[in-house]
Design an enzyme around this catalytic site. Structure first.
Site, PDB file in Angstrom:
ATOM      1  N   ASP A  67       0.814  -1.221   0.000  1.00  0.00           N
ATOM      2  CA  ASP A  67       0.000   0.000   0.000  1.00  0.00           C
ATOM      3  C   ASP A  67       0.844   1.267   0.000  1.00  0.00           C
ATOM      4  OD1 ASP A  67       1.023  -0.366   2.541  1.00  0.00           O
ATOM      5  OD2 ASP A  67      -0.919  -0.654   3.511  1.00  0.00           O
ATOM      6  N   ASP A 136      -6.966  -2.134  14.572  1.00  0.00           N
ATOM      7  CA  ASP A 136      -8.391  -2.462  14.405  1.00  0.00           C
ATOM      8  C   ASP A 136      -8.568  -3.745  13.578  1.00  0.00           C
ATOM      9  OD1 ASP A 136      -7.556  -1.545  11.960  1.00  0.00           O
ATOM     10  OD2 ASP A 136      -9.008   0.099  11.811  1.00  0.00           O
ATOM     11  N   GLU A 143      -9.616  -1.760   5.839  1.00  0.00           N
ATOM     12  CA  GLU A 143     -10.192  -1.423   7.146  1.00  0.00           C
ATOM     13  C   GLU A 143     -11.439  -2.264   7.428  1.00  0.00           C
ATOM     14  OE1 GLU A 143      -8.614   0.341   9.155  1.00  0.00           O
ATOM     15  OE2 GLU A 143      -7.973   2.286   8.388  1.00  0.00           O
TER      16      GLU A 143
HETATM   17  C1  GLP Z   1      -0.374   0.594   8.613  1.00  0.00           C
HETATM   18  C2  GLP Z   1      -0.044  -0.258   7.387  1.00  0.00           C
HETATM   19  C3  GLP Z   1      -0.189  -1.733   7.674  1.00  0.00           C
HETATM   20  C4  GLP Z   1       0.486  -2.090   8.974  1.00  0.00           C
HETATM   21  C5  GLP Z   1      -0.181  -1.353  10.114  1.00  0.00           C
HETATM   22  C6  GLP Z   1       0.423  -1.666  11.464  1.00  0.00           C
HETATM   23  O1  GLP Z   1      -1.676   1.008   8.672  1.00  0.00           O
HETATM   24  N1  GLP Z   1      -0.845   0.080   6.251  1.00  0.00           N
HETATM   25  O2  GLP Z   1       0.359  -2.464   6.590  1.00  0.00           O
HETATM   26  O3  GLP Z   1       0.435  -3.472   9.204  1.00  0.00           O
HETATM   27  O4  GLP Z   1      -0.037   0.034   9.874  1.00  0.00           O
HETATM   28  O5  GLP Z   1       1.572  -0.888  11.671  1.00  0.00           O
HETATM   29  P1  GLP Z   1       2.624  -1.136  12.778  1.00  0.00           P
HETATM   30  O6  GLP Z   1       3.445  -2.291  12.349  1.00  0.00           O
HETATM   31  O7  GLP Z   1       3.451   0.131  12.806  1.00  0.00           O
HETATM   32  O8  GLP Z   1       1.903  -1.390  14.051  1.00  0.00           O
END
Ligand code: GLP
Length: 244
Positions: A67, A136, A143
């Protein structure tokens, strides 16, 4: 679904890197699906160390990222493009033309998403898709909702995601409200999936992913329908749950 319980973030990163390294060694031209966020950063650091030690060769490896924020240019330090360069691409011998991330600076959402989905189809299948887990339950930027989005699309970020991701930005208003993201269908087409989870604040949602109903209200729960999923999670994230 195999769940490996490890001691802490560092152990998760080492095991995660070893898992990916094995794929890279066995298939030197593999298409890897990559992720951003604080969770995989340690894994990338380990992969770079293995590369520096002469144990890994990325010259034939191809990558597609999950993404990218919409409305952010590649050179912006908050872009996922920038993250990938900083954490991995600039530190190993991967060819820039073999790395692919949706262009967040291109406002043509439909065009970007269609082109990206086609590209993955053309380059694929993805050998292993690396995933983190949102607070979430989101994976990539899929989402919670009423259905599982199928293909690459432009997603609206949830309040909780904006809240969680604001730590990377000067202020909350700077967090983009939209992102281009692979769909659940895109992710589920990967041959194998590696999900990394760390920290107590992920324990409740990880339990739902592992044991709750499979529902688009918890997007990560869909992974229970994939035939080859490995989860490496630390003790804090697994709480009292069982794992081997
Ligand atoms: C973002 C990314 C996800 C990721 C998530 C969790 O929203 N789009 O791909 O898994 O955050 O992030 P973190 O690893 O910093 O907790």
């Amino acid at each position: 679904m195999k769940v490996y319980r490890v001691k802490d973030y560092d152990a998760m990163s080492r095991k995660g890197a070893a898992f990916l390294a094995a794929k890279i060694i066995l298939k030197p031209n593999a298409l890897l699906g990559l992720a951003t966020g604080s969770t995989p950063a340690g894994t990338y650091k380990r992969l770079v160390e293995m590369y520096q030690a002469g144990d890994l060769d990325f010259s034939g490896i191809r990558t597609v990222n999950l993404d990218e924020y919409r409305g952010i240019q590649q050179e912006d330090p908050n872009s996922y493009y920038y993250f990938m360069n900083e954490n991995l691409f600039s530190k190993v011998n991967i060819l820039p033309e073999n790395t692919h991330i949706p262009d967040g600076g291109d406002p043509d959402a439909q065009g970007v998403c269609r082109e990206y989905e086609d590209k993955i189809e053309r380059l694929g299948p993805i050998e292993v898709q690396l995933l983190g887990l949102g607070h979430d339950g989101h994976i990539a930027f899929n989402e919670p909702g009423d259905e599982f989005p199928d293909q690459t699309h432009c997603a609206r970020l949830d309040r909780q995601t904006i809240e969680a991701n604001k730590r990377f930005f000067p202020k909350e208003q700077d967090v983009p409200r939209q992102a281009y993201t692979m769909g659940i269908g895109t992710i589920m087409k990967a041959r194998s999936i590696l999900m990394l989870v760390s920290g107590r604040e992920k324990a409740e949602i990880l339990k739902k992913v592992l044991e709750g109903p499979v529902t688009p209200k918890v997007p990560g729960s869909i992974l229970r329908f994939h035939p080859d999923v490995t989860i490496i999670a630390d003790e804090a994230a697994l709480g009292g749950g069982q794992a081997q």
